[in-house]
Design a protein around this motif. Structure first.
Motif, PDB file in Angstrom:
ATOM      1  N   GLY A  28       0.817  -1.211   0.000  1.00 29.90           N
ATOM      2  CA  GLY A  28       0.000   0.000   0.000  1.00 29.90           C
ATOM      3  C   GLY A  28       0.843   1.249   0.000  1.00 29.90           C
ATOM      4  O   GLY A  28       0.543   2.222  -0.707  1.00 29.90           O
ATOM      5  N   ALA A  31       2.299   1.676  -3.439  1.00 21.30           N
ATOM      6  CA  ALA A  31       1.286   2.148  -4.388  1.00 21.30           C
ATOM      7  C   ALA A  31       1.026   3.636  -4.225  1.00 21.30           C
ATOM      8  O   ALA A  31       0.925   4.387  -5.212  1.00 21.30           O
ATOM      9  N   GLN A  35       1.708   6.523  -7.037  1.00 21.75           N
ATOM     10  CA  GLN A  35       0.654   7.439  -7.496  1.00 21.75           C
ATOM     11  C   GLN A  35       1.039   8.893  -7.259  1.00 21.75           C
ATOM     12  O   GLN A  35       0.789   9.759  -8.105  1.00 21.75           O
ATOM     13  N   GLN A 173      -1.188  -5.700  -8.322  1.00 25.78           N
ATOM     14  CA  GLN A 173      -1.836  -4.682  -7.508  1.00 25.78           C
ATOM     15  C   GLN A 173      -1.288  -3.290  -7.840  1.00 25.78           C
ATOM     16  O   GLN A 173      -2.050  -2.315  -7.976  1.00 25.78           O
ATOM     17  N   LEU A 174       0.029  -3.181  -7.973  1.00 27.67           N
ATOM     18  CA  LEU A 174       0.616  -1.890  -8.310  1.00 27.67           C
ATOM     19  C   LEU A 174       0.198  -1.446  -9.709  1.00 27.67           C
ATOM     20  O   LEU A 174      -0.047  -0.250  -9.947  1.00 27.67           O
ATOM     21  N   THR A 176      -2.569  -2.133 -11.135  1.00 29.30           N
ATOM     22  CA  THR A 176      -3.965  -1.672 -11.021  1.00 29.30           C
ATOM     23  C   THR A 176      -4.032  -0.261 -10.446  1.00 29.30           C
ATOM     24  O   THR A 176      -4.924   0.520 -10.799  1.00 29.30           O
ATOM     25  N   CYS A 177      -3.083   0.097  -9.577  1.00 25.64           N
ATOM     26  CA  CYS A 177      -3.102   1.434  -8.961  1.00 25.64           C
ATOM     27  C   CYS A 177      -2.589   2.513  -9.904  1.00 25.64           C
ATOM     28  O   CYS A 177      -3.097   3.643  -9.879  1.00 25.64           O
TER      29      CYS A 177
END
Length: 473
Positions: A28, A31, A35, A173-174, A176-177
């Protein structure tokens, strides 16, 4: 087979920089850091380079590459080691093949596959070609935004720790972010028509396509639908004939019997000028006429022909002067030449004021015959023809429109409020009883039919055409 520019080495994942404990897991925090770095970029190319560089540094990969789907092809847009993205080399072809393998399968692909892998088997031929040495590992994940494929990532590691399922899941996951941020950067640089096409072809909202197609069809129908073309401008109501009552001789205003707006009858006295001097002059000539007549009678009784002829000439002269004075007395009473309305000349506050011969005292217009003067812009006058019809809306009668017909077009323009206009005369077939000369309003002349698109853009097109002609000759 291709060779990398950097020597093979054991590269292990590098943990993120030390940061205060926020209670979030490492994935998290990574990510959020990615971002934040992407949101500080001003273009998509910069964002793509920042994304692959940060992924390579934070996850310990030798090289991270990104490809984007553009016009049904997969194009390499960023490589973390700074390699050229447009060079036609075998190494680039092998890299694009691996990215395409991930993109086509729309799922994460890893080589070598972890031991005990029981998931869906994946095609790894291109990934295997990128990891020729024992101990090398390659992982690829797609970039997906709202169910639509944006592109793919390819992560390469030479020797050392292979990519395990947990690391592949973290990569997914990364991806997707960061995919939505990359999509926003890309869409901001795309032309408007490509954005419109993307909205129309999105698979997540079919109602948008229907609404967009319907709106486009409706707009086209509105643009090509023919409608009436109306030309015109400010209009004023005037009498068909106007008569000016002028001062017949120098004098003074004695009495006024009408004011502007009054209805008058033919022969009605409107203004009387002071006649005291004329009355005295009339008495003087009457007295001289009587004297000459007595002298003529005496000469006639004596049979004196010479005196008789002389006195007769004097009698004629006195009579002519008397007739002239009577005419001037009669002309001192200004009367209405026809039935109509007084439209100008309020003399009620000028009693006793001196006036000179030829000064306009009053203006009369008939109350049953009118004409309309329409001020048409010079850009529209070419479309106006004698005989065209239209409508008139007066400011005093906004609830009632009157039909009109063009009877004459003035060939000379005049400047009105900074623009050139032509005066177009029109007649009223129907004349309501409550009309008065001097009323103003707006008139529209029917000039045929044309498509709405041409009606709305005609002025702009004509202005542009004139400017182009003036520029190019």
């Amino acid at each position: 087979m291709h060779a990398l520019t950097r020597p093979a080495a054991v590269v292990r994942p590098v943990p993120p920089a030390a940061a205060p404990d926020t209670g979030l897991p490492a994935a998290g925090r990574t990510a959020l850091a990615l971002q934040a770095a992407l949101l500080g970029c001003s273009s998509f190319d910069e964002g793509a380079r920042v994304a692959v560089r940060e992924l390579a540094l934070r996850l310990g990969f030798e090289r991270v590459s990104m490809a984007l789907a553009r016009e049904n092809t997969l194009q390499l847009v960023a490589v973390s080691d700074g390699s050229a993205t447009d060079a036609a080399t075998p190494a680039r072809a092998a890299l694009l093949a691996a990215l395409g393998e991930t993109f086509d399968q729309q799922a994460g692909v890893v080589w070598p596959e972890p031991r005990g892998h029981t998931g869906v088997p994946r095609i790894t031929r291109a990934h295997r070609a990128l990891a020729p040495s024992r101990g090398d590992s390659v992982a690829g994940v797609p970039l997906v935004v709202q169910g639509a494929l944006l592109g793919a990532l390819c992560c390469e590691r030479r020797g050392g720790v292979p990519v395990d399922p947990d690391e592949l899941a973290m990569l997914e996951q990364l991806a997707t972010c960061i995919a939505p941020v990359l999509a926003l950067l890309r869409d901001r640089e795309r032309p408007w028509y490509q954005r419109l096409q993307a909205v129309a072809t999105t698979r997540t909202a079919p109602w948008r396509r229907v609404s967009l197609v319907g709106a486009v069809v409706l707009a086209l129908l509105v643009l090509v639908w023919p409608a009436d073309v109306h030309l015109g401008g400010q209009a004023r109501l005037e009498g068909a004939v106007q008569r000016v009552l002028a001062v017949p001789a120098d004098g003074f205003v004695q009495q006024v019997h009408a004011r502007p707006g009054d209805s008058v009858r033919a022969g009605q006295v409107l203004v009387e000028l002071a006649d005291q001097d004329l009355q005295l002059e009339r008495q003087r000539w009457q007295s001289q006429l009587a004297q000459h007549q007595d002298a003529w009678a005496t000469a006639n009784a004596r049979a004196d022909r010479a005196q008789l002829v002389q006195n007769q000439s004097r009698i004629d002269e006195a009579q002519a002067q008397l007739d002239l004075v009577d005419t001037r007395l009669q002309r001192g009473r200004l009367v209405a030449p026809f039935d109509g309305l007084v439209v100008q000349g309020d003399l009620s506050q000028q009693l006793g004021a001196p006036v000179r011969q030829g000064d306009a005292l009053m203006t009369l217009a008939p109350g049953d015959r009118f004409r309309i003067i329409v001020e048409v812009d010079e850009r529209d006058i070419a479309q106006v023809r004698v005989g065209q019809t239209g409508t008139l809306a007066l400011t005093a009668l906004p609830w009632q429109t009157l039909p009109l017909r063009v009877t004459r077009i003035s060939p000379v323009a005049k400047a009105v409020e900074g623009r050139n206009v032509f005066e177009v005369e029109a007649a009223l077939p129907d004349r309501p009883a409550d009309l008065r000369p001097g009323l103003q309003g707006h008139a529209q002349i029917d000039a045929g039919r044309a498509a709405n698109g041409w009606r709305w853009t005609r002025r702009l097109v004509e202005t542009a055409r004139l400017a182009l002609w003036a520029w190019w000759g």
